[in-house]
Design a protein around this motif. Structure first.
Motif, PDB file in Angstrom:
ATOM      1  N   CYS A  16       0.490  -1.198  -0.515  1.00  0.00           N
ATOM      2  CA  CYS A  16      -0.273  -0.245  -0.189  1.00  0.00           C
ATOM      3  C   CYS A  16       0.937   1.019  -0.197  1.00  0.00           C
ATOM      4  O   CYS A  16       2.135   1.348   0.616  1.00  0.00           O
ATOM      5  CB  CYS A  16      -0.897   0.388   0.920  1.00  0.00           C
ATOM      6  N   VAL A  17       0.847   2.175  -1.073  1.00  0.00           N
ATOM      7  CA  VAL A  17       1.371   3.482  -1.049  1.00  0.00           C
ATOM      8  C   VAL A  17       1.119   4.306   0.387  1.00  0.00           C
ATOM      9  O   VAL A  17       1.904   5.082   0.271  1.00  0.00           O
ATOM     10  CB  VAL A  17       1.040   4.272  -2.512  1.00  0.00           C
ATOM     11  N   VAL A  18      -0.004   4.279   0.727  1.00  0.00           N
ATOM     12  CA  VAL A  18      -0.207   5.072   2.399  1.00  0.00           C
ATOM     13  C   VAL A  18       0.272   4.610   3.499  1.00  0.00           C
ATOM     14  O   VAL A  18       0.732   5.070   3.841  1.00  0.00           O
ATOM     15  CB  VAL A  18      -1.448   5.131   2.492  1.00  0.00           C
ATOM     16  N   CYS A  19       0.037   3.074   3.516  1.00  0.00           N
ATOM     17  CA  CYS A  19       0.462   2.205   5.414  1.00  0.00           C
ATOM     18  C   CYS A  19       1.666   2.033   4.825  1.00  0.00           C
ATOM     19  O   CYS A  19       2.278   1.111   5.894  1.00  0.00           O
ATOM     20  CB  CYS A  19      -0.781   2.110   5.645  1.00  0.00           C
ATOM     21  N   ARG A  20       2.495   1.908   3.635  1.00  0.00           N
ATOM     22  CA  ARG A  20       2.902   0.339   3.477  1.00  0.00           C
ATOM     23  C   ARG A  20       3.149  -0.262   3.998  1.00  0.00           C
ATOM     24  O   ARG A  20       4.481  -1.462   4.185  1.00  0.00           O
ATOM     25  CB  ARG A  20       4.134   0.882   3.842  1.00  0.00           C
ATOM     26  N   LYS A  21       2.323  -1.521   4.268  1.00  0.00           N
ATOM     27  CA  LYS A  21       1.614  -2.844   4.181  1.00  0.00           C
ATOM     28  C   LYS A  21       1.311  -3.087   3.065  1.00  0.00           C
ATOM     29  O   LYS A  21       0.929  -3.335   2.376  1.00  0.00           O
ATOM     30  CB  LYS A  21       0.249  -3.291   5.646  1.00  0.00           C
ATOM     31  N   LYS A  22       1.862  -4.764   3.686  1.00  0.00           N
ATOM     32  CA  LYS A  22       1.806  -5.724   2.019  1.00  0.00           C
ATOM     33  C   LYS A  22       0.883  -7.127   2.195  1.00  0.00           C
ATOM     34  O   LYS A  22       0.592  -7.127   3.176  1.00  0.00           O
ATOM     35  CB  LYS A  22       3.240  -6.600   2.398  1.00  0.00           C
ATOM     36  N   LYS A  23      -0.020  -6.326   1.288  1.00  0.00           N
ATOM     37  CA  LYS A  23      -0.739  -7.591   0.903  1.00  0.00           C
ATOM     38  C   LYS A  23      -1.229  -8.271  -0.083  1.00  0.00           C
ATOM     39  O   LYS A  23      -0.177  -7.968  -0.775  1.00  0.00           O
ATOM     40  CB  LYS A  23      -2.846  -6.772   1.470  1.00  0.00           C
ATOM     41  N   GLU A  24      -1.702  -9.205   0.084  1.00  0.00           N
ATOM     42  CA  GLU A  24      -1.928 -10.271  -1.111  1.00  0.00           C
ATOM     43  C   GLU A  24      -3.217  -9.003  -2.232  1.00  0.00           C
ATOM     44  O   GLU A  24      -3.860  -8.280  -2.255  1.00  0.00           O
ATOM     45  CB  GLU A  24      -3.441 -11.218  -0.959  1.00  0.00           C
ATOM     46  N   LYS A  25      -2.445  -9.446  -3.387  1.00  0.00           N
ATOM     47  CA  LYS A  25      -3.157  -8.301  -4.321  1.00  0.00           C
ATOM     48  C   LYS A  25      -4.486  -8.302  -4.679  1.00  0.00           C
ATOM     49  O   LYS A  25      -5.094  -7.593  -4.926  1.00  0.00           O
ATOM     50  CB  LYS A  25      -2.034  -9.047  -5.913  1.00  0.00           C
ATOM     51  N   CYS A  54      -4.498  -0.548   0.534  1.00  0.00           N
ATOM     52  CA  CYS A  54      -5.441  -0.845   0.889  1.00  0.00           C
ATOM     53  C   CYS A  54      -7.454  -1.130   0.792  1.00  0.00           C
ATOM     54  O   CYS A  54      -7.076   0.341   0.750  1.00  0.00           O
ATOM     55  CB  CYS A  54      -5.023  -0.937   2.447  1.00  0.00           C
ATOM     56  N   ASP A  55      -7.737  -1.697   0.995  1.00  0.00           N
ATOM     57  CA  ASP A  55      -8.834  -2.125   0.752  1.00  0.00           C
ATOM     58  C   ASP A  55      -9.558  -1.229   2.424  1.00  0.00           C
ATOM     59  O   ASP A  55     -10.766  -1.985   2.744  1.00  0.00           O
ATOM     60  CB  ASP A  55      -9.666  -2.702   0.545  1.00  0.00           C
ATOM     61  N   ILE A  60      -7.788   4.761   1.946  1.00  0.00           N
ATOM     62  CA  ILE A  60      -8.239   5.602   0.700  1.00  0.00           C
ATOM     63  C   ILE A  60      -8.361   6.873   1.108  1.00  0.00           C
ATOM     64  O   ILE A  60      -8.679   7.845   0.023  1.00  0.00           O
ATOM     65  CB  ILE A  60     -10.011   4.712   0.486  1.00  0.00           C
ATOM     66  N   ILE A  61      -8.943   7.519   2.323  1.00  0.00           N
ATOM     67  CA  ILE A  61      -9.142   8.798   2.532  1.00  0.00           C
ATOM     68  C   ILE A  61      -7.976   9.761   2.318  1.00  0.00           C
ATOM     69  O   ILE A  61      -7.678  10.433   2.471  1.00  0.00           O
ATOM     70  CB  ILE A  61      -9.908   8.568   4.351  1.00  0.00           C
ATOM     71  N   LEU A  62      -6.536   9.060   3.022  1.00  0.00           N
ATOM     72  CA  LEU A  62      -5.313   9.218   3.124  1.00  0.00           C
ATOM     73  C   LEU A  62      -5.007   9.482   1.600  1.00  0.00           C
ATOM     74  O   LEU A  62      -3.615   9.937   1.188  1.00  0.00           O
ATOM     75  CB  LEU A  62      -4.455   8.900   3.596  1.00  0.00           C
ATOM     76  N   LEU A  63      -5.734   8.169   0.849  1.00  0.00           N
ATOM     77  CA  LEU A  63      -4.963   8.683  -0.897  1.00  0.00           C
ATOM     78  C   LEU A  63      -4.617  10.195  -1.862  1.00  0.00           C
ATOM     79  O   LEU A  63      -4.236  10.002  -2.380  1.00  0.00           O
ATOM     80  CB  LEU A  63      -5.587   7.784  -1.364  1.00  0.00           C
ATOM     81  N   LYS A  69       1.010  14.916  -3.184  1.00  0.00           N
ATOM     82  CA  LYS A  69       2.566  14.817  -3.020  1.00  0.00           C
ATOM     83  C   LYS A  69       2.979  13.761  -4.340  1.00  0.00           C
ATOM     84  O   LYS A  69       4.513  14.462  -4.412  1.00  0.00           O
ATOM     85  CB  LYS A  69       2.728  13.704  -1.790  1.00  0.00           C
ATOM     86  N   PHE A  70       2.902  12.867  -4.793  1.00  0.00           N
ATOM     87  CA  PHE A  70       3.603  12.532  -5.663  1.00  0.00           C
ATOM     88  C   PHE A  70       3.868  12.811  -7.122  1.00  0.00           C
ATOM     89  O   PHE A  70       4.237  13.279  -7.622  1.00  0.00           O
ATOM     90  CB  PHE A  70       2.009  10.938  -5.946  1.00  0.00           C
ATOM     91  N   LEU A  71       2.558  13.898  -6.791  1.00  0.00           N
ATOM     92  CA  LEU A  71       2.402  14.745  -8.300  1.00  0.00           C
ATOM     93  C   LEU A  71       3.672  15.537  -8.119  1.00  0.00           C
ATOM     94  O   LEU A  71       3.579  16.435  -9.512  1.00  0.00           O
ATOM     95  CB  LEU A  71       1.234  15.986  -8.755  1.00  0.00           C
ATOM     96  N   ARG A  72       3.618  16.982  -6.869  1.00  0.00           N
ATOM     97  CA  ARG A  72       3.982  18.279  -6.665  1.00  0.00           C
ATOM     98  C   ARG A  72       6.394  17.667  -6.407  1.00  0.00           C
ATOM     99  O   ARG A  72       6.641  18.156  -7.538  1.00  0.00           O
ATOM    100  CB  ARG A  72       4.283  18.393  -5.110  1.00  0.00           C
ATOM    101  N   LYS A  73       6.029  16.118  -6.158  1.00  0.00           N
ATOM    102  CA  LYS A  73       7.692  15.562  -6.489  1.00  0.00           C
ATOM    103  C   LYS A  73       7.662  14.595  -7.535  1.00  0.00           C
ATOM    104  O   LYS A  73       9.077  15.433  -8.475  1.00  0.00           O
ATOM    105  CB  LYS A  73       7.359  14.578  -5.435  1.00  0.00           C
ATOM    106  N   ASN A  74       6.514  14.282  -8.550  1.00  0.00           N
ATOM    107  CA  ASN A  74       7.222  14.508 -10.182  1.00  0.00           C
ATOM    108  C   ASN A  74       6.573  15.431 -11.108  1.00  0.00           C
ATOM    109  O   ASN A  74       8.008  15.298 -11.442  1.00  0.00           O
ATOM    110  CB  ASN A  74       5.907  13.286 -10.734  1.00  0.00           C
TER     111      ASN A  74
END
Length: 81
Positions: A16-25, A54-55, A60-63, A69-74
């Motif tokens: 997950c790009v927000v919380c960095r937890k790994k889960k099944e796809k 993450c679902d 989802i709210i923090l996305l 932030k992703f757009l500013r950086k890129n």
């Protein structure tokens, strides 16, 4: 029992790009970036750079914050060329 070269039984994991937890796809939601717009990839098959969230309602709210932030950086990276 499958041999080592076989992909039988393989379960893909994503982060997950927000919380960095790994889960099944299959437990994640995929989004793609198309011309600085956020696109929901419901079938997870668009042929462009994508990222997973993450679902879970908190992620989802923090996305939105993460994507801005992703757009500013890129855009800053592209200006130096």
């Amino acid at each position: 029992m499958p041999n080592r070269a076989s992909r039988a039984g393989h379960i893909p994991y994503r982060t997950c790009v927000v919380c960095r937890k790994k889960k099944e796809k299959k437990e994640m939601i995929r989004f793609a970036n198309l011309e600085n717009d956020l696109i929901f990839d419901c079938r997870q098959r668009l042929e462009m750079r994508g990222f997973y969230v993450c679902d879970v309602n908190d992620c989802i709210i923090l996305l939105d914050k993460w994507f801005r932030k992703f757009l500013r950086k890129n855009t800053r990276l592209g200006e130096g060329k």
